[in-house]
Motif scaffolding. Sequence first.
Motif, PDB file in Angstrom:
ATOM      1  N   GLU A 267      -2.686  -3.691  -6.215  1.00 25.39           N
ATOM      2  CA  GLU A 267      -2.798  -4.295  -7.268  1.00 25.39           C
ATOM      3  C   GLU A 267      -3.911  -4.463  -7.825  1.00 25.39           C
ATOM      4  OE1 GLU A 267      -1.262  -8.075  -5.897  1.00 25.39           O
ATOM      5  OE2 GLU A 267       0.807  -7.559  -5.935  1.00 25.39           O
TER       6      GLU A 267
ATOM      7  N   THR B  67      -5.477  -2.623 -10.129  1.00 26.21           N
ATOM      8  CA  THR B  67      -6.379  -1.068  -9.890  1.00 26.21           C
ATOM      9  C   THR B  67      -7.121  -0.736 -10.905  1.00 26.21           C
ATOM     10  OG1 THR B  67      -4.460  -0.601  -8.581  1.00 26.21           O
ATOM     11  CG2 THR B  67      -5.705   1.175  -9.101  1.00 26.21           C
TER      12      THR B  67
ATOM     13  N   VAL C  80      -0.726  -2.202 -11.263  1.00 29.25           N
ATOM     14  CA  VAL C  80      -0.027  -2.237 -10.124  1.00 29.25           C
ATOM     15  C   VAL C  80       0.446  -0.638  -9.788  1.00 29.25           C
ATOM     16  CG1 VAL C  80       1.888  -2.819  -8.641  1.00 29.25           C
ATOM     17  CG2 VAL C  80       0.723  -4.543 -10.208  1.00 29.25           C
TER      18      VAL C  80
ATOM     19  N   GLU D 200       2.972   1.119  -6.978  1.00 26.05           N
ATOM     20  CA  GLU D 200       3.854   0.599  -6.244  1.00 26.05           C
ATOM     21  C   GLU D 200       3.678   1.669  -4.977  1.00 26.05           C
ATOM     22  OE1 GLU D 200       5.766  -1.930  -5.929  1.00 26.05           O
ATOM     23  OE2 GLU D 200       5.434  -2.526  -8.077  1.00 26.05           O
TER      24      GLU D 200
END
Length: 132
Positions: free
Chosen positions: A43, A45, A67, A69
């Motif tokens: 998260e 990032t 984010v 995943e």
Amino acid sequence: MKKDIEIPVAKDVHVAVVREWNDEFLSKDWNAYLINNRADAIEMTIVVSKGFDDDTKTSTMRHGIGVVEAKSFKKIEFLQEEVLALNNEFFVTFFAENKLFEKRFLFPKHSISEKHLTNIPIIEKEGILSEG
């Protein structure tokens, strides 16, 4: 005091440069991607990139990726042919496991070329994984 400071090691996060066809310009372009090969999402990032050599330096680019995943990837940026002759550096900072992680990735000058292509996991395309 220093022994009390925990510096988490960023694992299973990579930067790759992929050679892709661009339908708009009818050309093959080099694009940088952030790959999250972790079992959890990363998260907040941020990726900071620049190209440099002994006497040449590009502008510093900052990318808010957000984010990423688990077991997925996101595009960072397009790389112009001129910067491939330089060292290309990517600093990736993100939160995971309630900790702040940071990792430096480097593509040495002239390492981004057709002769160094390999299969990139997660993306499932040919490209170059960074030294990191």
